[in-house]
Design an enzyme around this catalytic site. Structure first.
Site, PDB file in Angstrom:
ATOM      1  N   LEU A  55     -21.170 -42.469  10.867  1.00  0.00           N
ATOM      2  CA  LEU A  55     -20.419 -41.288  11.119  1.00  0.00           C
ATOM      3  C   LEU A  55     -21.445 -40.083  10.499  1.00  0.00           C
ATOM      4  O   LEU A  55     -21.778 -40.197   9.697  1.00  0.00           O
ATOM      5  CB  LEU A  55     -19.014 -41.284  10.513  1.00  0.00           C
ATOM      6  CG  LEU A  55     -18.133 -42.387  10.890  1.00  0.00           C
ATOM      7  CD1 LEU A  55     -16.842 -42.370  10.045  1.00  0.00           C
ATOM      8  CD2 LEU A  55     -17.852 -42.238  12.335  1.00  0.00           C
ATOM      9  N   ASP A  82     -19.619 -45.261   5.636  1.00  0.00           N
ATOM     10  CA  ASP A  82     -19.315 -44.760   6.815  1.00  0.00           C
ATOM     11  C   ASP A  82     -20.012 -45.492   8.049  1.00  0.00           C
ATOM     12  O   ASP A  82     -20.087 -45.059   8.998  1.00  0.00           O
ATOM     13  CB  ASP A  82     -19.244 -43.050   7.209  1.00  0.00           C
ATOM     14  CG  ASP A  82     -20.981 -42.892   6.775  1.00  0.00           C
ATOM     15  OD1 ASP A  82     -21.720 -43.687   6.068  1.00  0.00           O
ATOM     16  OD2 ASP A  82     -21.325 -41.816   6.787  1.00  0.00           O
TER      17      ASP A  82
END
Length: 967
Positions: free
Chosen positions: A666, A708
């Site tokens: 991300l 992430d």
């Protein structure tokens, strides 16, 4: 009727009624035969009617086809012909048609089918010819229309009009022929009329051809007209053939209908004839039956009433005491026998005393035989009683034993002589004597009807043992009380078995495991309370049923079949099973099934013990979930991802398709954590994880491997670009705005994702290397601007690996002294004198032999290894120069160096050290050559190096590409 007198009365009656019955049966048989024949003829009539109906249907359909020429109607005609054939065969099987009629009908049906197919072929040919003539007609009209557009002289225009008139006349004649209309002009056939019109058309065309310049158009018109006439003549011939075939079809169908109607009329005639014959026979037999009944009744009244009156008179005389009277009827039937019985009865009365005396003697003999028989039976009964393995005894009213069998003497260990006369109560266990004395008195007094209970007795040796006593009052022949009769059976083994059974029943009842007992046919015969507690089924719910009622759908039929196979083979099975409670809830159980066999090895029961392990399974599932799934997003973790990835790679190998491994990171997630807090970040991760998971397909895997970072395994890819739509959906899902609760309230957050992808088996690496490759491609995606995906370059990676391996091999070869220098002399072309030498590098490869520099120098041209290789070349050349000088040969040697070595920090210092290692060699004898095409990134450094070389006395010069030679 005289011949009937020799028969008995019941025979006479039987003969009379038999005759009537025979006539009635004959009448019934005639009726049945006539009915059967008529029913058969009616059935034949029905079959013939069906044939006639089918023939009419075929005639109608054939007429419809002739008018419409429809393929659908043609199929109906063929279906009708097939149905007619089946009806004719059915009628023949029902004997409605004889062999000749059947052959005729089949022949007519075959002729009809043949001519109908011929008519269809001719009709198709007519349609094709008609289509051709219409095409030619249109072409002729087109030619005339084209000719109208050409500028012609008045004369040619008149000739063209005449030609057009002839063409129109020809076309009109063609239409009349196609419509089968009568020609208006008299004389000649249609073919002759066509040829005449064609001749006139040719003459008109000839006149026009000589007057105009469009001969080709006229020629085409004339050719099409000739073809048109030919097609019309062919159509006319086909029309004649078609009409003839149609007429033949009509004749055949008429004949077929006539033959069918003839058969129907024949059947009707037969039915009427059979009905007339049946009515005549039934009337005749009915009259004969009436006549026979009248004659029989008159004869029987004479043969019965007259003897009976005579017998009544004799009976009255005997009743008055006249025993000498005898009945004399002169007949031998039943009435005569009755008269003879009266006579015999009189004779028996006279000899009654003699008969009574004989009967008394016979009775005495029977009494003696019966007495002997009873004695034998008494002896046999005594032997049976003594042989019985139980104690049988009699006690009188004073409780003394008066009779006992041998079994009682053996059971108590007391001789028979001592046993008889003993007090019965002395045999009992002393503590029970008072109670048993009271019970014995009640039984003797008749207060209780019998005793049937277990009791303890004592043997002669003092041993106390259990028995089962059955006692009843002993009554005499007049019902008087004589004492008691008892039967004692040793119950020691039974008591022991009952104790064991009681213990087993206690275990069965209070066991914490559920227990099910079935018979040999797997029908439930008992369950314990724990079974009801676990399953919810009461005992009455399951009695007599098969345990498969508890089966859930979690296991297949093959699983249960394997259980029974194991039971059959080993008499035991144990394992985990998913079963169903009464409320439908599925639970896990640890089940053990054992087969119970008797002493002969025959199967008697199955016993199953089980315990509810659902909580254990749930806890195990929780542990597995913790071990395999991310606690935050509930996505697979690294461990489960490794297993899924391994399975996906195996699936690709089996199905020969592809798999994509996507490494997703991300973009900007750290900033969200820093700005809005970790709770908001976690909420965002959970929402995006679910969104990304839903964007993938059912068989794909999305795992969170930390922070992430996510990894997706995309399976069942057939084409190289099948992964692209899935990755686009994944990017879209990752970049969707999400509303979360931040530090200051609800806030809408949005991130993007960078994805690296590698394809298997194109990237034919193991799982760990695939992950690294996808990770590398992900960093390329981030460097390319984020929010995108990049595919791992397998070819580039392979090239890098090859270069690394080659560099490592060259480094090893350098360390192992596999490189050698060859020296190419330099000569003065004018004098032929050797002026120097040039060092040439070669690789003495242990497997490939002597390799030229072009096969290995490009590998490390811009690598630090080139510096090491250059220093080795200089050092080796200086050593060789020292050797030559010691041999009296003084030659300058030129050595090629690369730009990287020249620009290396400390180049001059390194060169000085190499020269110092060979102090006998003059620096001026060493010539360094640099290729002009070499990349000099730092010209300042290169200049400093050149100055330093000059200070050392080493010559340094640039060499053009034309003069460059490899090391």
């Amino acid at each position: 009727m005289r011949f009937l007198k020799q028969f008995r009365l019941h025979d006479k009656i039987r003969i009379s009624f038999g005759a009537l019955t025979a006539l009635i049966l004959v009448n019934a048989l005639v009726v049945a035969a006539a009915t059967h024949a008529i029913v058969g003829l009616v059935g034949q009539k029905q079959y013939v009617a069906e044939v006639v109906s089918e023939v009419d249907k075929v005639r109608l359909l054939a007429s419809r086809y002739v008018n419409a020429l429809s393929p659908a109607v043609a199929r109906q005609v063929f279906a009708g012909l097939e149905s007619t054939r089946l009806r004719i065969n059915a009628a023949a099987q029902a004997q409605a048609l004889d062999a000749e009629q059947l052959a005729t009908m089949r022949s007519l049906l075959g002729d009809f089918l043949l001519h109908f197919e011929k008519y269809m072929v001719e009709a198709d040919q007519k349609a094709a010819v008609k289509k051709l003539s219409l095409s030619l007609n249109q072409r002729m009209s087109a030619h005339l229309d084209t000719a109208q557009l050409i500028n012609l002289s008045p004369r040619d225009r008149r000739a063209l009009a005449e030609l057009q008139s002839e063409v129109m006349r020809l076309q009109g004649l063609g239409q009349a022929i196609q419509l089968n209309l009568p020609l208006n002009r008299s004389g000649g056939s249609a073919s002759m009329r066509l040829q005449q019109t064609l001749t006139q058309l040719r003459e008109s065309a000839q006149r026009l051809r000589t007057q105009s310049d469009f001969q080709q158009l006229v020629y085409n018109l004339q050719r099409d007209a000739t073809d048109y006439v030919t097609s019309l003549e062919k159509f006319n011939r086909l029309q004649d053939l078609n009409n003839a075939t149609e007429q033949r079809l009509t004749d055949i169908s008429d004949t077929l209908q006539q033959r069918s109607q003839q058969v129907s009329d024949s059947v009707d005639t037969t039915i009427r004839r059979q009905m007339s014959l049946a009515v005549t026979l039934m009337g005749t037999i009915f009259l004969l039956t009436l006549l026979c009944a009248v004659v029989s009744s008159r004869y029987l009244s004479q043969e019965i009433l007259r003897p009976i009156r005579a017998l009544v008179n004799v009976t009255q005389q005997i009743g008055q005491g006249q025993l000498q009277v005898r009945a004399k009827l002169g007949v031998g039937d039943e009435i005569g026998e009755l008269a003879q019985s009266f006579n015999d009865m009189t004779e028996r009365l006279l000899g009654q005393n003699q008969a009574l005396a004989v009967a008394r003697q016979e009775l005495e003999k029977r009494v003696q035989a019966r007495t002997l028989e009873l004695a034998e039976r008494s002896l046999m009964l005594r032997q049976i009683i003594d042989t019985a393995p139980i104690a049988i005894f009699l006690v009188d009213m004073q409780a003394r034993i008066t009779e006992a069998n041998a079994g009682m003497s053996e059971m108590f260990g007391i001789p028979m002589a001592k046993l008889l006369g003993m007090n019965y109560l002395d045999l009992m266990e002393p503590s029970e004597v008072p109670l048993r004395r009271e019970t014995m008195g009640a039984l003797m007094r008749g207060e209780i009807p019998m005793v049937d209970q277990d009791r303890r007795y004592r043997r002669a040796n003092g041993e106390v043992f259990w028995t089962h006593l059955t006692g009843k009052p002993w009554l005499g022949t007049q019902g008087e009380k004589l004492g008691l009769i008892g039967v004692i059976a040793d119950a020691t083994e039974r008591k022991r078995a009952e104790e064991k059974l009681q213990l087993a029943a206690s275990v069965f009842t209070y066991a914490r495991e559920g227990i099910v007992i079935t018979d040999a046919h797997a029908r439930i015969i008992d369950v314990n309370d724990t079974f009801t507690h676990i399953t919810g089924f009461e005992r009455a719910d399951v009695m007599g049923r098969n345990p498969r009622m508890l089966k859930s759908k979690y296991q297949t039929s093959a699983f249960y079949l394997d259980i029974w196979r194991t039971l059959t083979r080993t008499d035991q099975w144990s394992g985990e099973v998913w079963s169903r409670r009464k409320n439908g809830e599925v639970y896990a159980e640890m089940l053990t099934i054992s087969a119970v066999r008797n002493g002969d090895g025959q199967l008697q029961n199955y016993v199953a013990l089980f315990s509810d392990i659902t909580p254990i399974k749930a806890h195990q599932q929780q542990l597995e979930n913790i071990a395999h799934f991310d606690p935050l997003t509930q996505l697979p973790n690294r461990l489960l991802l490794a297993d899924r990835l391994h399975q996906a790679m195996l699936q690709c190998q089996r199905h020969e398709n592809q798999m994509a491994l996507a490494y997703l990171d991300l973009d900007g997630f750290k900033a969200i954590n820093d700005t809005h807090g970790h709770d908001a970040g976690d909420e965002l991760l959970v929402t995006l994880a679910q969104s990304m998971r839903h964007s993938l397909r059912e068989g794909d895997t999305l795992a969170r491997i930390g922070g992430d970072e996510f990894v997706a395994v995309l399976v069942d890819l057939n084409a190289l670009d099948d992964h692209e739509p899935l990755l686009q959906r994944l990017l879209q899902a990752a970049s969707s705005p999400v509303a979360v609760r931040g530090k200051s309230g609800m806030v809408e957050l949005q991130v993007s994702a960078s994805i690296g992808v590698t394809l298997y088996p194109q990237d034919n690496s193991d799982a760990d290397l695939l992950m690294r490759h996808a990770d590398q491609a992900m960093y390329v995606a981030k460097q390319s601007g984020k929010n995108r995906f990049r595919l791992f370059d397998v070819a580039h990676d392979a090239a890098i690996k090859t270069q690394i391996e080659s560099l490592a091999r060259i480094r090893s070869a350098l360390d192992q002294r596999e490189f050698v220098l060859l020296y190419q002399p330099k000569a003065n072309l004018l004098t032929g004198q050797i002026t120097g030498a040039e060092a040439l590098i070669r690789w003495q490869h242990p497997e490939r032999g002597l390799l030229p520099p072009a096969s290995f120098l490009p590998v490390f041209e811009d690598h630090p290894l080139s510096v090491d290789m250059g220093e080795w070349v200089i050092a080796t050349a200086l050593a060789q120069m020292h050797t030559w000088q010691s041999q009296g040969l003084h030659l300058p040697v030129s050595v090629n160096i690369g730009a990287r070595q020249l620009q290396q920090d400390g180049f001059a210092e390194r060169l000085a050290l190499l020269l110092a290692a060979q102090p006998e060699v003059a620096p001026g004898q060493l010539q360094l050559e640099v290729l002009e095409t070499s990349s000099l990134e730092d010209l300042a450094k290169a200049g400093v190096a050149m100055v330093a070389c000059q200070k050392l006395g080493v010559s340094l010069r640039w060499m053009t590409l034309a003069r460059a030679t490899p090391h």
